[in-house]
Structures are given as structure tokens and as C-alpha cells.
Design an enzyme around this catalytic site. Structure first.
Site, PDB file in Angstrom:
ATOM      1  CG  ASP A  27      -1.722   1.172   1.472  1.00 28.83           C
ATOM      2  OD1 ASP A  27      -1.599   2.147   0.703  1.00 28.83           O
ATOM      3  OD2 ASP A  27      -2.524   1.158   2.431  1.00 28.83           O
ATOM      4  CB  VAL A  28       1.486   4.006  -2.457  1.00 26.93           C
ATOM      5  CG1 VAL A  28       1.928   3.157  -3.635  1.00 26.93           C
ATOM      6  CG2 VAL A  28       0.045   4.500  -2.639  1.00 26.93           C
ATOM      7  CG  ASN A  84       0.361   4.896 -12.345  1.00 25.55           C
ATOM      8  OD1 ASN A  84      -0.085   5.684 -13.172  1.00 25.55           O
ATOM      9  ND2 ASN A  84      -0.222   3.723 -12.081  1.00 25.55           N
ATOM     10  CE1 TYR A 109      -7.695  11.103  -9.288  1.00 27.01           C
ATOM     11  CE2 TYR A 109      -8.217  13.021 -10.618  1.00 27.01           C
ATOM     12  CZ  TYR A 109      -7.601  11.796 -10.484  1.00 27.01           C
ATOM     13  OH  TYR A 109      -6.889  11.257 -11.534  1.00 27.01           O
ATOM     14  CE  LYS A 165      -4.134  12.116  -9.546  1.00 26.84           C
ATOM     15  NZ  LYS A 165      -3.059  11.129  -9.640  1.00 26.84           N
TER      16      LYS A 165
HETATM   17  P1  NAD Z   1      -6.744   2.123 -12.352  1.00 28.93           P
HETATM   18  O1  NAD Z   1      -7.845   2.086 -11.369  1.00 28.93           O
HETATM   19  O2  NAD Z   1      -6.812   1.240 -13.551  1.00 28.93           O
HETATM   20  O3  NAD Z   1      -5.332   1.882 -11.635  1.00 28.93           O
HETATM   21  C1  NAD Z   1      -5.040   2.374 -10.363  1.00 28.93           C
HETATM   22  C2  NAD Z   1      -3.966   1.509  -9.779  1.00 28.93           C
HETATM   23  O4  NAD Z   1      -3.607   2.004  -8.483  1.00 28.93           O
HETATM   24  C3  NAD Z   1      -4.400   0.081  -9.589  1.00 28.93           C
HETATM   25  O5  NAD Z   1      -3.339  -0.779  -9.965  1.00 28.93           O
HETATM   26  C4  NAD Z   1      -4.663  -0.018  -8.093  1.00 28.93           C
HETATM   27  O6  NAD Z   1      -4.520  -1.320  -7.578  1.00 28.93           O
HETATM   28  C5  NAD Z   1      -3.576   0.902  -7.583  1.00 28.93           C
HETATM   29  N1  NAD Z   1      -3.779   1.324  -6.201  1.00 28.93           N
HETATM   30  C6  NAD Z   1      -4.891   1.849  -5.637  1.00 28.93           C
HETATM   31  N2  NAD Z   1      -4.682   2.084  -4.338  1.00 28.93           N
HETATM   32  C7  NAD Z   1      -3.406   1.718  -4.073  1.00 28.93           C
HETATM   33  C8  NAD Z   1      -2.597   1.728  -2.914  1.00 28.93           C
HETATM   34  N3  NAD Z   1      -3.059   2.167  -1.731  1.00 28.93           N
HETATM   35  N4  NAD Z   1      -1.317   1.262  -3.009  1.00 28.93           N
HETATM   36  C9  NAD Z   1      -0.823   0.799  -4.195  1.00 28.93           C
HETATM   37  N5  NAD Z   1      -1.559   0.777  -5.319  1.00 28.93           N
HETATM   38  C10 NAD Z   1      -2.825   1.232  -5.263  1.00 28.93           C
HETATM   39  O7  NAD Z   1      -6.664   3.656 -12.802  1.00 28.93           O
HETATM   40  P2  NAD Z   1      -5.668   4.411 -13.818  1.00 28.93           P
HETATM   41  O8  NAD Z   1      -6.516   5.244 -14.685  1.00 28.93           O
HETATM   42  O9  NAD Z   1      -4.701   3.484 -14.418  1.00 28.93           O
HETATM   43  O10 NAD Z   1      -4.941   5.388 -12.790  1.00 28.93           O
HETATM   44  C11 NAD Z   1      -3.524   5.466 -12.655  1.00 28.93           C
HETATM   45  C12 NAD Z   1      -3.145   6.888 -12.306  1.00 28.93           C
HETATM   46  O11 NAD Z   1      -3.490   7.735 -13.388  1.00 28.93           O
HETATM   47  C13 NAD Z   1      -3.869   7.458 -11.077  1.00 28.93           C
HETATM   48  O12 NAD Z   1      -2.958   8.222 -10.315  1.00 28.93           O
HETATM   49  C14 NAD Z   1      -4.923   8.355 -11.692  1.00 28.93           C
HETATM   50  O13 NAD Z   1      -5.294   9.400 -10.831  1.00 28.93           O
HETATM   51  C15 NAD Z   1      -4.172   8.859 -12.910  1.00 28.93           C
HETATM   52  N6  NAD Z   1      -5.020   9.418 -13.958  1.00 28.93           N
HETATM   53  C16 NAD Z   1      -5.873   8.644 -14.661  1.00 28.93           C
HETATM   54  C17 NAD Z   1      -6.636   9.213 -15.660  1.00 28.93           C
HETATM   55  C18 NAD Z   1      -7.601   8.414 -16.499  1.00 28.93           C
HETATM   56  O14 NAD Z   1      -8.338   9.022 -17.293  1.00 28.93           O
HETATM   57  N7  NAD Z   1      -7.640   7.106 -16.396  1.00 28.93           N
HETATM   58  C19 NAD Z   1      -6.530  10.572 -15.944  1.00 28.93           C
HETATM   59  C20 NAD Z   1      -5.643  11.347 -15.193  1.00 28.93           C
HETATM   60  C21 NAD Z   1      -4.876  10.751 -14.208  1.00 28.93           C
END
Ligand code: NAD
Length: 268
Positions: free
Chosen positions: A66-67, A93, A166, A170
Site C-alpha cells: 500500500d503506497v 502512479n 481528487y 493532484k
Molecule cells: P486504475 O484504477 O486502472 O489503476 C489504479 C492503480 O492504483 C491500480 O493498480 C490499483 O490497484 C492501484 N492502487 C490503488 N490504491 C493503491 C494503494 N493504496 N497502493 C498501491 N496501489 C494502489 O486507474 P488508472 O486510470 O490506471 O490510474 C492510474 C493513475 O493515473 C492514477 O494516479 C490516476 O489518478 C491517474 N489518472 C488517470 C486518468 C484516467 O483518465 N484514467 C486521468 C488522469 C490521471
């Protein structure tokens, strides 16, 4: 994989069992890096990413943790030490959304998003920098002592009703990144961020899961398509490589033009 942009480098990617993180893990492996695939509670999904990398001839290992928990963070870097003798690149990430109208947002939801999206990024970055210093510069791997890359969001600049936690997290990542970059550049540690727009992953399925939702989303994207994890991976590989050695403290927006205020294209 000599000659690949990240050959001889080791990357730890948090939240790499899904979405953008999984896409980056596969992309970084193809670019020659050995990959630590962090996951929280998605062991099977992380193992599948690792298997895909190994089947393609790359190097990867899964690391649970857990990060937002400092002991877990230390242990995922220990996995990098044990399997790859260190780490050259951290990609902070992992992220979650816990949405709610402002007055309905519980303290629990506020803390959950801040814990993972901001505090988790801080803890991982702090541990990475300590480890970079201990390892020392190795020009056979990179011109930099180490690289930290945050997955931020267009919501580090675009306010987002219903997502105050959120957006606040960010926005915090933006200043965390820039402050770290300023403080650590003299040590040849490069700190940058990528701000994705709308990328097709489980985190935002509600925004693209139906034709109506997708049509509404596309109104916000001048380039006319939803992004894919590979779009982010390609940018991240460049930012982490020596090709970007003079890029310090920058947020690279990879968003199909979402931050160009598209609603002003035909109004105002
Ligand atoms: P996702 O839900 O597919 O992936 C999120 C990942 O974070 C998963 O692997 C999950 O298991 C992991 N995670 C969650 N809580 C955690 C914890 N406590 N410790 C370790 N790992 C944990 O979503 P995504 O879209 O791939 O998101 C990845 C990043 O990209 C995030 O930071 C998100 O805010 C950012 N983001 C996504 C988008 C989008 O449109 N998908 C846009 C902007 C930013």
C-alpha cells in the site's frame, strides 16, 4: 536489450496491476527496463502483467504494498534491491477516486484520496530519493542519479466539481513535484510529471462505458478520441530516458488537447 532507451535501468511502478500503470509496465519492459510491478490488492492482475513481460523476454517482478503505508513502501523497494540490485526510476502512479458532492464528501473519502494520491506519492518519492543517494551515480545506466515521475492529472489545473478530494490531491502533486525538482536537481535527480487527460481505464469507466457517456466525454477532447495507456507509456518512457536529460520539473500534458478549453472553440 542493449540500444533500447532504458536498457540497464530498473523501474518501480506503483499501481501497475491495472490501467495506466500496467500499460507503463509493459512499455518500459519493451524499452529495456527491468520492472517492479507494484499492486495493492490485485495479486493475480499483477502476476499477469509480470507473466506478459517475462513471456516477451523482459525482466519483471511483482511487489505487493500500500503506497500510503511507509513499511509497505520500504518493502517494495527492497524487492527491487533483491531482484534487480536497485532502482533508477520511480513512477508514482497509484491513484484512486472517492467522488462526492462537496457537502456530502465524508472525511473518510477525503482522507482516502489524499492518502493514496498525494501522501502515497510523497512516501514513494522520498524512499526513492534516499535509495538513489545510497546507490550513487552509474553512467552505464543513466546520466541522472535517479528519476521520479508522477502520474498527475489534467485536474492539477482543471477544477472538477464533485471531485474536490481528487483535484486537491493532484494540485498537491504538482507542487510536490516542482518543489522536489528544484531541491534535487543539483544532485542530478530529475523529477517530472505526466498529466493524463481521459484515458480508458477502470478508474473512469463511468465516463466512457456507455455511448452517451462517451459522446459527452469526447466533447472535452479536441483530438477526438479517448486516450489509451500506451499513449501515457510512450511519453513516460521518453521522460524517464536520457533523451529527456535536460527536462526537469515539467508536467507533460498528454490529454488530446483537453487543457485547451475546448468549450471556447465555438463560444466566448
Ligand atoms: P486504475 O484504477 O486502472 O489503476 C489504479 C492503480 O492504483 C491500480 O493498480 C490499483 O490497484 C492501484 N492502487 C490503488 N490504491 C493503491 C494503494 N493504496 N497502493 C498501491 N496501489 C494502489 O486507474 P488508472 O486510470 O490506471 O490510474 C492510474 C493513475 O493515473 C492514477 O494516479 C490516476 O489518478 C491517474 N489518472 C488517470 C486518468 C484516467 O483518465 N484514467 C486521468 C488522469 C490521471
Amino acid at each position: 536489450m542493449t540500444g533500447a532507451p532504458l536498457s540497464n535501468q530498473r523501474v518501480l511502478i506503483t499501481g501497475a496491476s491495472s490501467g495506466i500503470g500496467a500499460g507503463m509496465a509493459l512499455g518500459f519492459a519493451k524499452a529495456g527496463a527491468a520492472v517492479v510491478v507494484n499492486h495493492f490488492d490485485q495479486g493475480a492482475a499483477a502476476d499477469a502483467v509480470v507473466r506478459q513481460i517475462l513471456d516477451g523476454g523482459g525482466h519483471a517482478v511483482a511487489a505487493a504494498g500500500d503506497v500510503s503505508n511507509p513499511a509497505d513502501v520500504a518493502s517494495m523497494f527492497d524487492v527491487a534491491d533483491q531482484h534487480f540490485s536497485g532502482v533508477d526510476i520511480l513512477i508514482a502512479n497509484a491513484g484512486i477516486q472517492k467522488d462526492g458532492a462537496f457537502t456530502d464528501l465524508t472525511l473518510q473519502a477525503w482522507r482516502a484520496a489524499l492518502d493514496v494520491d498525494l501522501t502515497g506519492a510523497f512516501l514513494c518519492a522520498q524512499e526513492a530519493v534516499r535509495r538513489f543517494r545510497r546507490q550513487g551515480l552509474d553512467p552505464r545506466r543513466s546520466k541522472a542519479l535517479g528519476k521520479v515521475l508522477f502520474t498527475s492529472s489534467v485536474h492539477q489545473v482543471i477544477p472538477w466539481a464533485g471531485h474536490a478530494n481528487y483535484a486537491a490531491a493532484k494540485g498537491g502533486v504538482k507542487m510536490l513535484m516542482e518543489t522536489m525538482a528544484q531541491e534535487l536537481a543539483p544532485e542530478k535527480i530529475r523529477v517530472n510529471a505526466i498529466a493524463p487527460g481521459a484515458i480508458q481505464t477502470p478508474i473512469n469507466q463511468a465516463a466512457w462505458g456507455t455511448p452517451e457517456a462517451e459522446a459527452n466525454l469526447l466533447k472535452l477532447i479536441p483530438y477526438g478520441r479517448i486516450g489509451q495507456p500506451e499513449d501515457i507509456a510512450a511519453a513516460a518512457i521518453w521522460l524517464a530516458s536520457d533523451a529527456a536529460d535536460y527536462v526537469v520539473g515539467t508536467t507533460l500534458f498528454v490529454d488530446g488537447g483537453m487543457t485547451l478549453y475546448p468549450c471556447f472553440a465555438h463560444a466566448g
